[in-house]
Design an enzyme around this catalytic site. Structure first.
Site, PDB file in Angstrom:
ATOM      1  N   LYS A 191     -76.509  -8.835   7.066  1.00 40.25           N
ATOM      2  CA  LYS A 191     -75.261  -9.562   6.819  1.00 40.25           C
ATOM      3  C   LYS A 191     -74.196  -9.322   7.886  1.00 40.25           C
ATOM      4  CE  LYS A 191     -76.746 -11.212   2.916  1.00 40.25           C
ATOM      5  NZ  LYS A 191     -77.197 -12.620   2.879  1.00 40.25           N
TER       6      LYS A 191
ATOM      7  N   TYR B 263     -79.790 -13.934  -0.332  1.00 40.13           N
ATOM      8  CA  TYR B 263     -80.466 -13.479   0.888  1.00 40.13           C
ATOM      9  C   TYR B 263     -80.047 -14.320   2.098  1.00 40.13           C
ATOM     10  CZ  TYR B 263     -84.489 -11.724   3.623  1.00 40.13           C
ATOM     11  OH  TYR B 263     -85.293 -11.133   4.571  1.00 40.13           O
TER      12      TYR B 263
ATOM     13  N   TYR C 228     -91.039  -6.167   3.926  1.00 43.79           N
ATOM     14  CA  TYR C 228     -90.382  -4.967   3.439  1.00 43.79           C
ATOM     15  C   TYR C 228     -91.433  -4.092   2.772  1.00 43.79           C
ATOM     16  CZ  TYR C 228     -86.105  -7.744   4.011  1.00 43.79           C
ATOM     17  OH  TYR C 228     -85.087  -8.525   4.515  1.00 43.79           O
TER      18      TYR C 228
ATOM     19  N   PRO D  52     -77.638  -2.409   7.340  1.00 49.25           N
ATOM     20  CA  PRO D  52     -78.436  -3.529   7.845  1.00 49.25           C
ATOM     21  C   PRO D  52     -79.524  -3.991   6.883  1.00 49.25           C
ATOM     22  CG  PRO D  52     -79.181  -1.496   8.849  1.00 49.25           C
ATOM     23  CD  PRO D  52     -77.988  -1.138   8.001  1.00 49.25           C
TER      24      PRO D  52
ATOM     25  N   HIS E 288     -86.682 -19.633   9.940  1.00 50.40           N
ATOM     26  CA  HIS E 288     -87.484 -18.626   9.258  1.00 50.40           C
ATOM     27  C   HIS E 288     -87.209 -18.722   7.760  1.00 50.40           C
ATOM     28  CE1 HIS E 288     -88.772 -14.672   7.809  1.00 50.40           C
ATOM     29  NE2 HIS E 288     -89.557 -14.642   8.858  1.00 50.40           N
TER      30      HIS E 288
END
Length: 385
Positions: A291, A382, A195, A287, A68
């Protein structure tokens, strides 16, 4: 070796030790069925995948996981689409549901000859500063059990017994934010993590499989997860995840609802005597940047190396450096997680404070949209850490 907790941290640690000829036992308070069906994160960083492959633990994710490399930030004004395989170091995530990974790790550990006791609740840890620390537990019938080992690994989470047994100074923050975490029996609305940055609150879209999607909705902390109808949930998701020209969400039955309170904690030490903390027991992290599982896998490998040296070669040098080696990775992950929290959620405070934070939030979004330098830094944080 006694390991408390059968999540990714405990099971990766147990598998590495077992393969190195170090016998271990894992104690888990839940049933095997609960552990293997508890839906959690599914985004594995390249370092985590490399660790799993190195130790022969990646057969399932190599067969059924998928890479991804996209995330999208949507606002009512437009969207920012980042293909992070083309940014920074060019690394990508591997999506593999955590419950599937845990199932793989359990099966491999048992195949390697490990001992795993489900339905076993640890009540107390004693004698951690001696050469034979002990654990007092109860099985599903209520019978008291006692176990002793040379070393203990606390992988039993932020509220587990192990953390309370380590006298650490804790730096903590309650972010004042709650998410309604949803699992929908519905295909993702595309191949991107989305997001939603919206005045009504954050919303998130996380692809899991071709038939299942994880969604998040920011909500009031007092919300009853069952309060909203499915129609209301989908209406709110559509509103917060909308952007000009964006495709419609694919709806379906909501098969899981839970509340997630965003809290963060950093401990000043992750070890006391012969007890070592790993994963969520070592740090609570929100979350917001996925991580947690990756920190757990990294910490498990780090601790395993020190334990093998100590047990095989009577050399505790690496073991005594465990906290010093693990904590910088935790601190970097916490910093990026906090950055994401500020980016994704409506500003809080009085009128002037909200206005100031809103300006900062918009500046960050503009940087992500227009600045290649900022995009590169974002991509490396990220996917990495």
């Amino acid at each position: 070796m006694l390991i408390l907790g059968a999540g990714p941290a405990g099971l990766v640690l147990a598998n590495i030790l077992q393969a190195a000829g170090v016998e271990s036992m894992v104690l888990e308070r839940r049933s095997r069925e609960q552990v293997q069906h508890r839906a959690r994160a599914g985004f594995l960083a390249p370092d985590s995948v490399a660790i799993l492959r190195e130790h022969g633990l990646a057969a399932g994710l190599d067969a059924h996981g998928h890479t991804h490399d996209r995330c999208e930030f949507r606002t009512p004004a437009g969207s920012i689409d980042l293909r992070y395989s083309e940014l920074g170091s060019g690394r990508v995530h591997t999506v593999y549901p955590q419950q599937d990974l845990v199932t793989d790790l359990i099966e491999e550990y048992l195949r390697r000859g490990g001992t795993l006791r489900f339905d076993t609740t640890v009540e107390r840890i004693d004698d951690i500063h001696t050469d034979r620390p002990t654990v007092v537990a109860r099985d599903e019938t209520g019978r008291e059990l006692r176990f002793a080992a040379r070393y203990l690994a606390g992988c039993d989470g932020a509220r587990g017994v192990a953390r309370t047994a380590v006298p650490a100074r804790t730096a903590s923050r309650d972010h004042g934010i709650t998410w309604l975490a949803l699992l929908a029996q519905a295909p993702p609305a595309g191949d991107s993590v989305i997001y939603g940055v919206h005045d009504a609150g954050f919303a998130g879209h996380m692809p899991r499989t071709a038939e299942v999607t994880r969604y998040y909705l920011q909500c009031d902390p007092a919300t009853d997860p069952e309060h909203f109808s499915e129609q209301q949930i989908w209406a709110e998701l559509r509103r917060r995840l909308a952007a000009p020209g964006s495709p419609a969400l694919v709806t379906g039955p909501i098969i899981e609802r839970t509340l997630v309170r965003l809290r963060s904690q950093i401990l000043d030490t992750l070890q006391a005597g012969r007890l070592f903390l790993v994963g969520d027991a070592a740090t609570s992290i929100s979350p917001s940047a996925a991580k947690g599982a990756n920190l757990a896998i990294f910490g498990a490998q780090l601790l395993a190396g020190g334990l093998v040296d100590a047990m095989r070669n009577a050399d505790e040098t690496a073991l005594q450096q465990y906290s010093a080696e693990y904590r910088p990775r935790i601190e970097r992950a916490q910093e990026f997680s906090r950055w994401m929290i500020d980016l994704l959620h409506p500003p809080v405070g009085d009128e002037r404070e909200r206005a100031y934070r809103s300006e900062r939030q918009q500046a960050r979004l503009r940087d992500l949209a227009l600045s290649r330098a900022h995009q590169d830094v974002f991509a490396d944080n990220y996917v990495g850490i």
